[in-house]
Design a protein around this motif. Structure first.
Motif, PDB file in Angstrom:
ATOM      1  N   ALA A 146     -65.262 -18.321 -46.649  1.00  0.00           N
ATOM      2  CA  ALA A 146     -65.187 -17.416 -45.511  1.00  0.00           C
ATOM      3  C   ALA A 146     -64.836 -18.247 -44.290  1.00  0.00           C
ATOM      4  O   ALA A 146     -65.364 -19.347 -44.104  1.00  0.00           O
ATOM      5  N   ALA A 147     -63.914 -17.727 -43.505  1.00  0.00           N
ATOM      6  CA  ALA A 147     -63.526 -18.405 -42.274  1.00  0.00           C
ATOM      7  C   ALA A 147     -63.773 -17.430 -41.130  1.00  0.00           C
ATOM      8  O   ALA A 147     -63.285 -16.301 -41.149  1.00  0.00           O
ATOM      9  N   ILE A 148     -64.572 -17.861 -40.164  1.00  0.00           N
ATOM     10  CA  ILE A 148     -64.977 -16.982 -39.071  1.00  0.00           C
ATOM     11  C   ILE A 148     -64.475 -17.585 -37.761  1.00  0.00           C
ATOM     12  O   ILE A 148     -64.679 -18.774 -37.500  1.00  0.00           O
ATOM     13  N   HIS A 149     -63.867 -16.743 -36.961  1.00  0.00           N
ATOM     14  CA  HIS A 149     -63.266 -17.210 -35.717  1.00  0.00           C
ATOM     15  C   HIS A 149     -63.864 -16.414 -34.558  1.00  0.00           C
ATOM     16  O   HIS A 149     -63.716 -15.200 -34.495  1.00  0.00           O
ATOM     17  N   LEU A 150     -64.577 -17.111 -33.650  1.00  0.00           N
ATOM     18  CA  LEU A 150     -65.265 -16.392 -32.574  1.00  0.00           C
ATOM     19  C   LEU A 150     -64.645 -16.662 -31.211  1.00  0.00           C
ATOM     20  O   LEU A 150     -64.332 -17.806 -30.880  1.00  0.00           O
ATOM     21  N   SER A 151     -64.547 -15.573 -30.433  1.00  0.00           N
ATOM     22  CA  SER A 151     -64.055 -15.692 -29.064  1.00  0.00           C
ATOM     23  C   SER A 151     -65.212 -15.566 -28.070  1.00  0.00           C
ATOM     24  O   SER A 151     -66.372 -15.456 -28.462  1.00  0.00           O
ATOM     25  N   HIS A 152     -64.825 -15.516 -26.815  1.00  0.00           N
ATOM     26  CA  HIS A 152     -65.736 -15.451 -25.682  1.00  0.00           C
ATOM     27  C   HIS A 152     -66.893 -14.457 -25.870  1.00  0.00           C
ATOM     28  O   HIS A 152     -66.665 -13.282 -26.128  1.00  0.00           O
ATOM     29  N   ASN A 153     -68.146 -14.962 -25.709  1.00  0.00           N
ATOM     30  CA  ASN A 153     -69.339 -14.107 -25.755  1.00  0.00           C
ATOM     31  C   ASN A 153     -69.435 -13.218 -26.989  1.00  0.00           C
ATOM     32  O   ASN A 153     -70.064 -12.167 -26.948  1.00  0.00           O
ATOM     33  N   SER A 154     -68.827 -13.618 -28.067  1.00  0.00           N
ATOM     34  CA  SER A 154     -68.914 -12.794 -29.273  1.00  0.00           C
ATOM     35  C   SER A 154     -70.112 -13.232 -30.104  1.00  0.00           C
ATOM     36  O   SER A 154     -70.703 -14.285 -29.875  1.00  0.00           O
ATOM     37  N   VAL A 155     -70.471 -12.368 -31.053  1.00  0.00           N
ATOM     38  CA  VAL A 155     -71.665 -12.622 -31.863  1.00  0.00           C
ATOM     39  C   VAL A 155     -71.316 -12.512 -33.341  1.00  0.00           C
ATOM     40  O   VAL A 155     -70.660 -11.561 -33.769  1.00  0.00           O
ATOM     41  N   TYR A 156     -71.761 -13.472 -34.117  1.00  0.00           N
ATOM     42  CA  TYR A 156     -71.610 -13.401 -35.566  1.00  0.00           C
ATOM     43  C   TYR A 156     -72.959 -13.698 -36.217  1.00  0.00           C
ATOM     44  O   TYR A 156     -73.544 -14.757 -35.998  1.00  0.00           O
ATOM     45  N   ASP A 157     -73.458 -12.738 -36.998  1.00  0.00           N
ATOM     46  CA  ASP A 157     -74.691 -12.951 -37.763  1.00  0.00           C
ATOM     47  C   ASP A 157     -74.342 -12.955 -39.236  1.00  0.00           C
ATOM     48  O   ASP A 157     -73.670 -12.039 -39.711  1.00  0.00           O
ATOM     49  N   SER A 158     -74.814 -13.938 -39.949  1.00  0.00           N
ATOM     50  CA  SER A 158     -74.496 -14.009 -41.369  1.00  0.00           C
ATOM     51  C   SER A 158     -75.767 -14.085 -42.203  1.00  0.00           C
ATOM     52  O   SER A 158     -76.674 -14.863 -41.907  1.00  0.00           O
ATOM     53  N   ASN A 159     -75.829 -13.244 -43.234  1.00  0.00           N
ATOM     54  CA  ASN A 159     -76.868 -13.394 -44.252  1.00  0.00           C
ATOM     55  C   ASN A 159     -76.142 -13.623 -45.552  1.00  0.00           C
ATOM     56  O   ASN A 159     -75.434 -12.736 -46.028  1.00  0.00           O
ATOM     57  N   SER A 160     -76.275 -14.781 -46.100  1.00  0.00           N
ATOM     58  CA  SER A 160     -75.581 -15.028 -47.355  1.00  0.00           C
ATOM     59  C   SER A 160     -76.617 -15.186 -48.454  1.00  0.00           C
ATOM     60  O   SER A 160     -77.532 -16.009 -48.353  1.00  0.00           O
ATOM     61  N   ILE A 161     -76.498 -14.343 -49.479  1.00  0.00           N
ATOM     62  CA  ILE A 161     -77.519 -14.298 -50.521  1.00  0.00           C
ATOM     63  C   ILE A 161     -76.887 -14.547 -51.874  1.00  0.00           C
ATOM     64  O   ILE A 161     -75.931 -13.864 -52.265  1.00  0.00           O
ATOM     65  N   THR A 162     -77.382 -15.548 -52.553  1.00  0.00           N
ATOM     66  CA  THR A 162     -76.799 -15.977 -53.819  1.00  0.00           C
ATOM     67  C   THR A 162     -77.833 -15.889 -54.923  1.00  0.00           C
ATOM     68  O   THR A 162     -78.861 -16.572 -54.875  1.00  0.00           O
ATOM     69  N   PHE A 163     -77.572 -15.012 -55.898  1.00  0.00           N
ATOM     70  CA  PHE A 163     -78.456 -14.900 -57.050  1.00  0.00           C
ATOM     71  C   PHE A 163     -77.724 -15.275 -58.338  1.00  0.00           C
ATOM     72  O   PHE A 163     -78.319 -15.654 -59.319  1.00  0.00           O
ATOM     73  N   GLY A 164     -76.411 -15.069 -58.334  1.00  0.00           N
ATOM     74  CA  GLY A 164     -75.704 -15.039 -59.612  1.00  0.00           C
ATOM     75  C   GLY A 164     -74.834 -16.232 -59.898  1.00  0.00           C
ATOM     76  O   GLY A 164     -74.856 -17.257 -59.204  1.00  0.00           O
ATOM     77  N   ALA A 165     -74.047 -16.089 -60.950  1.00  0.00           N
ATOM     78  CA  ALA A 165     -73.035 -17.029 -61.426  1.00  0.00           C
ATOM     79  C   ALA A 165     -73.641 -18.250 -62.127  1.00  0.00           C
ATOM     80  O   ALA A 165     -74.729 -18.706 -61.804  1.00  0.00           O
ATOM     81  N   ARG A 166     -72.896 -18.737 -63.094  1.00  0.00           N
ATOM     82  CA  ARG A 166     -73.283 -19.986 -63.773  1.00  0.00           C
ATOM     83  C   ARG A 166     -73.018 -21.149 -62.809  1.00  0.00           C
ATOM     84  O   ARG A 166     -73.878 -21.971 -62.571  1.00  0.00           O
ATOM     85  N   LEU A 167     -71.801 -21.183 -62.259  1.00  0.00           N
ATOM     86  CA  LEU A 167     -71.452 -22.167 -61.236  1.00  0.00           C
ATOM     87  C   LEU A 167     -70.910 -21.400 -60.040  1.00  0.00           C
ATOM     88  O   LEU A 167     -70.034 -20.553 -60.202  1.00  0.00           O
ATOM     89  N   SER A 168     -71.433 -21.690 -58.867  1.00  0.00           N
ATOM     90  CA  SER A 168     -70.874 -21.018 -57.699  1.00  0.00           C
ATOM     91  C   SER A 168     -70.757 -21.964 -56.522  1.00  0.00           C
ATOM     92  O   SER A 168     -71.489 -22.948 -56.407  1.00  0.00           O
ATOM     93  N   ARG A 169     -69.809 -21.608 -55.692  1.00  0.00           N
ATOM     94  CA  ARG A 169     -69.555 -22.402 -54.503  1.00  0.00           C
ATOM     95  C   ARG A 169     -69.253 -21.425 -53.377  1.00  0.00           C
ATOM     96  O   ARG A 169     -68.479 -20.483 -53.549  1.00  0.00           O
ATOM     97  N   TYR A 170     -69.878 -21.631 -52.223  1.00  0.00           N
ATOM     98  CA  TYR A 170     -69.562 -20.809 -51.063  1.00  0.00           C
ATOM     99  C   TYR A 170     -69.332 -21.723 -49.869  1.00  0.00           C
ATOM    100  O   TYR A 170     -70.201 -22.510 -49.514  1.00  0.00           O
ATOM    101  N   ASN A 171     -68.143 -21.634 -49.313  1.00  0.00           N
ATOM    102  CA  ASN A 171     -67.815 -22.374 -48.097  1.00  0.00           C
ATOM    103  C   ASN A 171     -67.783 -21.395 -46.939  1.00  0.00           C
ATOM    104  O   ASN A 171     -66.994 -20.440 -46.968  1.00  0.00           O
ATOM    105  N   LEU A 172     -68.627 -21.628 -45.951  1.00  0.00           N
ATOM    106  CA  LEU A 172     -68.633 -20.775 -44.766  1.00  0.00           C
ATOM    107  C   LEU A 172     -68.245 -21.643 -43.577  1.00  0.00           C
ATOM    108  O   LEU A 172     -68.985 -22.547 -43.188  1.00  0.00           O
TER     109      LEU A 172
END
Ligand SMILES: Nc1ncnc2c1ncn2[C@@H]1O[C@H](COP(=O)(O)OP(=O)(O)OP(=O)(O)O)[C@@H](O)[C@H]1O
Ligand SMILES: [Mg+2]
Lengths: 254, 444
Positions: free
Chosen positions: B253-279
């Motif tokens: 995931a690639a997140i791009h924030l501008s002036h006075n903006s807000v980003y809230d992230s909840n990332s929840i991982t339960f699954g997969a044999r092998l997993s990778r998450y790049n934030l």
């Protein structure tokens, strides 16, 4: 209220215990009968909390000698949860916070667990809600604390009040209150002490660890014990607490 | 002693085998997109398959997936709304996009949103200037083989556009369903979310699987999400990875924030044999605000690697990150969290905490918080802990009559719940709590 014919609830005989290889308790003797209030006083580090935790079954403490009978059972053989089922309750000097679990869900889980052991009825969340609101009144706790996570962000005094609420819910035969008074403001002390008084019956008993006489103004002790160096070095009535208040501990000798 | 011959298998051509058969000449595909996909395909051919010799992949060995040949998904399996009912969110009935094995399923989707909110697919939005302006501008693929691979497949994705000053009151749910199939399938989910100035939305990005048999199905999800947040806009992003326990999942995931903006992230991982998450998050203007929560709950032979980058480039930005892992069995969790505070990013306030609960002595946690500060007037703190359950906490619960097992379950549940509690959709929160209870054992 007390007579020597009252039933013995707790019998501690020559109890010794160590933690991390250091001997802390060195031969404690204590008999508690139904209906009695025992105050335990003594300087910092004398072993008061250790005695409380050993009685409640803390796994870090090793009993090195003596025995403890609780209502005919060998208490030392039981894991902590079974001591709770048998009717032992410890109000902690430093209660633990559990973020992520609401106070009411936790209290209901503990209550229903005990009910199952005592052959009583489970309460569903709605029934429990009514029950707990009643119990909250004993310590005049604002119901908003029930929805908050267990002790999370509670002030020192609020945590102590919450301990007594737990005592009210679990209805123990023997309650050990480890410095429940410290951290309470003047009004809260009166409220919580009155709460404990309301919970006292002729069938249960309280051991109160305290540093201050003022708690004993509200909850009159039948016995006052002075601990020092892991032993009870003197036992008296409430006059002893008053004397300690003015004279300190230095004059007391085994 | 005899010399040991080590044969090193190179998997460098493996991803090339996952490229689309033809990148050219799909009906109605605009030239710019065809060119973009061809570029990306070129990078897939050039880039090696990541190995543990790469610093960024040190602990996550994905070579296991190379033993399986994945075929691109063909058509959406014929599912009905009833089939996916367990995943539907009553709060999100107004804006739902469903993809089955990577293919958009129109009949499972719904869109009845207020004016100014567009939730559609790339295919339907191909003519849109927004798509052209933003697609692949943030999740760059020059040096990321998996992003390149996903981009080479980019033609059917989720496009969400929030018009200027539009607040979408109900959550938007983008649901990627994988079904059991006879041959292992690879899917390439892609999302682009554009929040125009002053807009606001709650987005649920959800990876699930439906299995008809008892054996967990093997498939590969290679996902990329880009979120552009213009000035004064707010995006709350919950990402759920609940793939099958035999699946492979690589998400960016690639997140791009501008002036006075807000980003809230909840990332929840339960699954997969092998997993990778790049934030990867970049605060590209002054006064942006980010809250990042992560929860990884894995067991058995699962491996879950989370890499986050929080890049403060301008003054007065905030970020607060809490990442939690619960590792049971022989599972392995990895967290790598980088925070950059650039020279111009004065008065940045940034915190990061990595907390890990190791429930078995066969499990493993590797955590590496990294803080790189180039500005001089900032407040930053970070820390990491790996612990078993605390004796004092256990004793407190035991003394209230809970047996060791219940007390343990309650503490694990509580540890997870502190993150799940932050999910902004109630029905989902409840289901996640149930999922945690069922995994750690019923308690409350
Ligand atoms: N885990 C431990 N490791 C080492 N020493 C310990 C441990 N727990 C208790 N002690 C020691 O045992 C002694 C008795 O401690 P305890 O907490 O029982 O005292 P206390 O009488 O309750 O004191 P206070 O009035 O300050 O609460 C102290 O000297 C303390 O340092
Ligand atoms: Mg003490």
């Amino acid at each position: 209220m007390i007579s020597s014919s009252s039933k013995v609830i707790l019998e501690v005989r020559n109890l010794s215990a160590s933690v991390a290889g250091v001997d802390i308790l060195k031969g404690i003797n204590l008999t508690v009968r139904a209906g009695e209030v025992h105050a335990i006083m003594g300087p910092n580090g004398s072993g008061k909390s250790t005695l409380s935790k050993v009685l409640a079954g803390h796994p870090s403490y090793t009993v090195t000698g003596g025995d403890v009978m609780f209502q005919g059972k060998n208490l030392l053989e039981l894991p902590p949860e079974e001591r709770a089922h048998a009717g032992v309750f410890l109000a902690f000097q430093y209660p633990i916070e559990i973020p992520g679990v609401s106070n009411s869900a936790f209290l209901r889980l503990a209550y229903n667990t005990l009910q199952a052991r005592r052959g009583g009825e489970d309460l569903d969340p709605l029934e429990f809600n009514d029950y707990i609101r009643e119990k909250s009144k004993i310590v005049e706790m604002d119901p908003s604390f029930l929805d908050r996570n267990v002790n999370e962000g509670f002030s020192g005094g609020e945590k102590k009040r919450n301990e007594i609420l737990q005592m009210a819910v679990l209805d123990p035969t023997l309650a050990i209150l480890d410095e429940t008074d410290s951290g309470l403001d003047i009004d809260a002390l009166r409220i919580v002490a009155n709460g404990v008084n309301k919970l006292m019956t002729t069938n249960n008993a309280v051991i109160m660890v305290t540093h201050y006489q003022r708690l004993l103004n509200y909850i009159a002790p039948d016995f006052v014990h002075v601990m020092r160096g892991g032993q009870i070095i003197k036992t008296g009535d409430k006059a002893l607490a008053l004397e300690l208040e003015t004279r300190g501990y230095d004059w007391v000798h085994a | 002693m005899s010399a040991v011959m080590q044969s090193v298998t190179s998997h460098d051509s493996y991803l090339t085998g996952l490229l689309p058969a033809t990148v050219t000449a799909q009906t109605a595909t605009p030239e710019w997109l065809t060119a973009l996909r061809a570029d990306a395909a070129q990078r897939v051919r050039a880039l090696p398959f990541p190995t543990t010799r790469d610093e960024e992949w040190r602990f996550s060995d994905f070579s296991l997936m190379c033993k399986t040949t994945f075929a691109p998904a063909i058509a959406a399996a014929t599912l009905t709304t009833a089939d996916i009912a367990p995943f539907l969110l009553p709060e999100a009935t107004h804006g739902r996009l469903v993809f089955v094995n990577g293919v958009h399923a129109q009949h499972l989707s719904s869109s009845s949103l207020p004016q100014g909110v567009i939730v559609t697919t790339f295919t339907a939005g191909l003519a849109s200037e927004t798509l052209r302006t933003h697609l692949a501008q943030y999740a760059t693929f020059q040096n990321e083989a998996f992003v390149a691979l996903n981009t080479s497949h980019a033609h059917d994705g989720a496009l969400v556009v929030l018009g200027k000053n539009t607040a979408c009151a109900t959550p938007l749910h983008v649901l990627f369903v994988s079904t059991a199939s006879t041959t292992p399938v690879a899917t390439f989910p892609r999302c682009l979310i554009v929040a125009e100035p002053g807009s606001e939305c709650t987005l649920i990005e959800d990876y699930v699987h439906l299995s008809t048999t008892r054996t967990a199905s093997t498939y590969f999800t290679n996902a990329v999400t880009e979120i552009v947040i213009a000035e004064n806009a707010i995006v709350r992003h919950t990402r759920l990875q609940r793939e099958s326990s035999s699946a492979f999942h690589v998400g960016h995931a690639a997140i791009h924030l501008s002036h006075n903006s807000v980003y809230d992230s909840n990332s929840i991982t339960f699954g997969a044999r092998l997993s990778r998450y790049n934030l990867n998050i970049i605060q590209n203007a002054e006064g942006a605000n980010c809250t990042l929560n992560g929860l990884v709950l894995i067991s058995g032979r699962q491996m879950a690697d989370t890499h986050t980058v929080m890049d403060h480039t301008q003054p007065n930005g905030n970020s607060a990150q809490l990442h939690k892992c619960i590792v049971d069995g022989g599972a392995h969790a990895i967290f790598n969290g980088k925070i950059f505070v650039r020279k111009d990013a004065q008065h940045t306030h940034s915190t990061q905490s990595s907390r890990n609960l190791l429930l078995s002595n066969k499990g493993r946690v590797d955590t590496k918080p990294q803080l790189e500060i180039f500005a001089d007037d900032v407040k930053c703190a970070h820390g990491a802990t790996v612990s078993q359950l605390e004796t004092e906490e256990m004793f407190y619960l035991n003394s209230r009559g809970l047996n060791a097992n219940t007390a343990r379950n309650l503490l694990i549940y509580a540890f997870a719940e502190a993150i799940i509690d932050k999910v902004p959709v109630n029905s989902l929160k409840q289901r996640l709590s149930q999922k945690v209870s069922s995994q750690v054992g019923e308690v409350v």
